[in-house]
Design a protein around this motif. Structure first.
Motif: not given
Length: 212
Positions: A32-34, A39-41, A46-47, A53-55
């Motif tokens: 979804x984010x891609x 990819x650059x941003x 954000x993921x 979930x936690x980092x």
């Protein structure tokens, strides 16, 4: 249709054990984010936020953004291919039928989150060889195998001569869908896939002596 198997679970890097059930949620968030930012941003923060979930959960699986995206791309369309294979038989008994099923499956893919993510990644692949290699070994390999299997069945039925797999004729059959998807920006639907079979694929194959 051949489907890539999911990658084996990686060994833990320490801390709490990895929960494999979250992999699918994280990969869906990445797609979804891609599609949204490219990819650059894309960031690990954000993921984690998008996946809920936690980092630490992200970093237990992937050390870097490139590793995260490469792993996702390697398995990019396995779920779509698996769903299609379960819903429709890959072997319809004729090359014409197989072509319709396969091109409609390609339509489903290009209109899926995986298709949107692929569009966003294409411009980055030339600068990130690992991404390009993952794409060739993941989605491209899945579809090449599907088309190769289709041509092999057609040869066994006596519908076509040997040597079509990987040929210019074979590439020309799927090209209109890719052209419309990536270049023209026009809708790609099942009606268009059927038109490609009727107007492009069957006439080319018949001109080459195929019995279709």
């Amino acid at each position: 249709m051949a489907v890539l198997s999911a990658p084996d679970a990686r060994p833990s890097r320490g801390g709490r054990p990895r929960d494999p059930s979250r992999d699918g949620v994280i990969r869906a968030a990445i797609l979804r984010l891609l599609a949204d930012v490219g990819y650059g941003a894309l960031t690990m923060d954000a993921v984690a936020s998008e996946a809920g979930v936690g980092k630490a959960t992200i970093y237990r699986r992937w050390r870097t953004k490139e590793e995260l995206v490469v792993d996702t791309v390697s398995d990019l369309n396995a779920a779509e291919a698996a769903a299609t294979a379960a819903a429709e038989p890959a072997d319809t008994g004729s090359l014409e039928g197989d072509l319709r099923v396969l091109l409609r499956s390609l339509v489903s893919l290009v209109n899926s989150p995986a298709g949107a993510a692929t569009q966003a990644l294409l411009s980055s692949m030339q600068h990130h060889p690992a991404l390009a290699e993952a794409f060739r070994g993941g989605p491209v390999a899945v579809w090449r195998k599907a088309f190769d299997d289709m041509w092999a069945r057609a040869e066994q039925r006596g519908e076509v001569q040997k040597g079509l797999s990987g040929s210019l004729i074979a590439e020309a059959i799927g090209a209109p869908i890719v052209q419309r998807w990536l270049v023209n920006g026009e809708p790609v639907d099942n009606a268009f896939a059927d038109a490609v079979v009727d107007v492009v694929a069957l006439p080319i194959l018949r001109a080459g002596g195929a019995k279709v």
